[in-house]
Design a protein around this motif. Sequence first.
Motif, mmCIF file in Angstrom:
data_model
loop_
_atom_site.group_PDB
_atom_site.id
_atom_site.type_symbol
_atom_site.label_atom_id
_atom_site.label_comp_id
_atom_site.label_asym_id
_atom_site.label_seq_id
_atom_site.Cartn_x
_atom_site.Cartn_y
_atom_site.Cartn_z
ATOM 1 N N ASP A 171 0.837 -1.202 0.000
ATOM 2 C CA ASP A 171 0.000 0.000 0.000
ATOM 3 C C ASP A 171 0.872 1.253 0.000
ATOM 4 O OD1 ASP A 171 -2.394 1.568 0.172
ATOM 5 O OD2 ASP A 171 -2.084 1.737 2.343
ATOM 6 N N ALA A 172 1.906 1.246 0.828
ATOM 7 C CA ALA A 172 2.814 2.400 0.901
ATOM 8 C C ALA A 172 3.522 2.614 -0.438
ATOM 9 C CB ALA A 172 3.837 2.193 2.015
ATOM 10 N N LYS A 173 3.916 1.536 -1.077
ATOM 11 C CA LYS A 173 4.601 1.644 -2.372
ATOM 12 C C LYS A 173 3.671 2.271 -3.403
ATOM 13 C CE LYS A 173 7.374 -1.026 -5.597
ATOM 14 N NZ LYS A 173 7.968 -2.325 -5.864
ATOM 15 N N ARG A 174 2.409 1.832 -3.436
ATOM 16 C CA ARG A 174 1.427 2.421 -4.369
ATOM 17 C C ARG A 174 1.271 3.921 -4.120
ATOM 18 N NH1 ARG A 174 -1.184 -2.390 -3.636
ATOM 19 N NH2 ARG A 174 -2.431 -1.652 -1.896
ATOM 20 N N ARG A 175 1.282 4.300 -2.850
ATOM 21 C CA ARG A 175 1.092 5.709 -2.474
ATOM 22 C C ARG A 175 2.378 6.517 -2.517
ATOM 23 N NH1 ARG A 175 -1.742 5.568 3.124
ATOM 24 N NH2 ARG A 175 -1.189 7.748 2.945
ATOM 25 N N GLY A 176 3.528 5.837 -2.579
ATOM 26 C CA GLY A 176 4.811 6.526 -2.602
ATOM 27 C C GLY A 176 5.216 7.129 -1.271
ATOM 28 N N VAL A 177 4.812 6.474 -0.174
ATOM 29 C CA VAL A 177 5.157 6.967 1.161
ATOM 30 C C VAL A 177 5.908 5.887 1.932
ATOM 31 C CG1 VAL A 177 3.198 8.565 1.284
ATOM 32 C CG2 VAL A 177 2.957 6.250 2.195
ATOM 33 N N PRO A 178 6.735 6.272 2.895
ATOM 34 C CA PRO A 178 7.441 5.277 3.699
ATOM 35 C C PRO A 178 6.539 4.631 4.753
ATOM 36 C CG PRO A 178 8.083 7.477 4.370
ATOM 37 C CD PRO A 178 7.156 7.635 3.208
ATOM 38 N N VAL A 179 7.042 3.537 5.324
ATOM 39 C CA VAL A 179 6.403 2.864 6.450
ATOM 40 C C VAL A 179 7.332 3.017 7.643
ATOM 41 C CG1 VAL A 179 5.584 0.658 7.380
ATOM 42 C CG2 VAL A 179 5.297 1.157 4.944
ATOM 43 N N VAL A 180 6.784 3.384 8.779
ATOM 44 C CA VAL A 180 7.575 3.484 10.005
ATOM 45 C C VAL A 180 6.962 2.567 11.055
ATOM 46 C CG1 VAL A 180 8.431 5.819 9.568
ATOM 47 C CG2 VAL A 180 6.312 5.517 10.822
ATOM 48 N N LEU A 181 7.817 2.023 11.898
ATOM 49 C CA LEU A 181 7.344 1.198 13.008
ATOM 50 C C LEU A 181 8.312 1.328 14.157
ATOM 51 C CD1 LEU A 181 9.238 -1.581 13.177
ATOM 52 C CD2 LEU A 181 7.886 -2.161 11.180
ATOM 53 N N THR A 182 7.817 1.006 15.329
ATOM 54 C CA THR A 182 8.624 1.074 16.540
ATOM 55 C C THR A 182 8.695 -0.303 17.166
ATOM 56 O OG1 THR A 182 7.868 3.333 16.902
ATOM 57 C CG2 THR A 182 8.896 2.242 18.757
ATOM 58 N N SER A 183 9.897 -0.718 17.503
ATOM 59 C CA SER A 183 10.120 -1.998 18.167
ATOM 60 C C SER A 183 10.351 -1.718 19.648
ATOM 61 C CB SER A 183 11.346 -2.676 17.567
ATOM 62 O OG SER A 183 11.632 -3.873 18.247
ATOM 63 N N ASP A 184 9.713 -2.504 20.482
ATOM 64 C CA ASP A 184 9.798 -2.282 21.924
ATOM 65 C C ASP A 184 10.477 -3.459 22.608
ATOM 66 O OD1 ASP A 184 9.454 -1.625 24.563
ATOM 67 O OD2 ASP A 184 7.310 -1.285 24.424
ATOM 68 N N ALA A 185 11.616 -3.194 23.224
ATOM 69 C CA ALA A 185 12.377 -4.245 23.903
ATOM 70 C C ALA A 185 11.681 -4.742 25.162
ATOM 71 C CB ALA A 185 13.773 -3.744 24.256
ATOM 72 N N MET A 186 10.658 -4.043 25.617
ATOM 73 C CA MET A 186 9.957 -4.483 26.820
ATOM 74 C C MET A 186 9.297 -5.839 26.609
ATOM 75 S SD MET A 186 10.557 -2.384 29.173
ATOM 76 C CE MET A 186 9.362 -2.812 30.419
ATOM 77 N N ARG A 187 9.090 -6.219 25.364
ATOM 78 C CA ARG A 187 8.507 -7.535 25.085
ATOM 79 C C ARG A 187 9.546 -8.639 25.236
ATOM 80 N NH1 ARG A 187 4.155 -6.687 20.232
ATOM 81 N NH2 ARG A 187 3.004 -5.045 21.272
ATOM 82 N N GLY A 188 10.781 -8.252 25.479
ATOM 83 C CA GLY A 188 11.847 -9.231 25.699
ATOM 84 C C GLY A 188 12.948 -9.100 24.660
#
Length: 101
Positions: free
Chosen positions: A38-55
């Motif tokens: 979807d992001a590629k079709r729209r020409g926008v980046p994808v961002v995400l956050t990884s949380d070490a609290m899950r281990g």
Amino acid sequence: YIKTDDIGNAIRIADIEVSPSMRGKGIGTNAIKTVMEDAKRRGVPVVLTSDAMRGKESQKLNRALYEKLGFVKNKSFKTEGTKEEYIWNPSENIGIYGYAR
């Protein structure tokens, strides 16, 4: 499930959860790839956050998956405790899964 937010100039993966019994079967990977398409079709980046609290082990596995999909660590992200931010940009070179690196 996967929850995303349209933040205008990017799509943020706000949360992704795969039940423990279903992990390792590609469900999370496929969900992320759908967002990337979807992001590629729209020409926008994808961002995400990884949380070490899950281990630490979980964060290590997540980091490896994100990197295989072409996400890079956002070095300018101001660390919020145990969180790391990753970005995938569709305008970058094509990576090993056919997605930008």
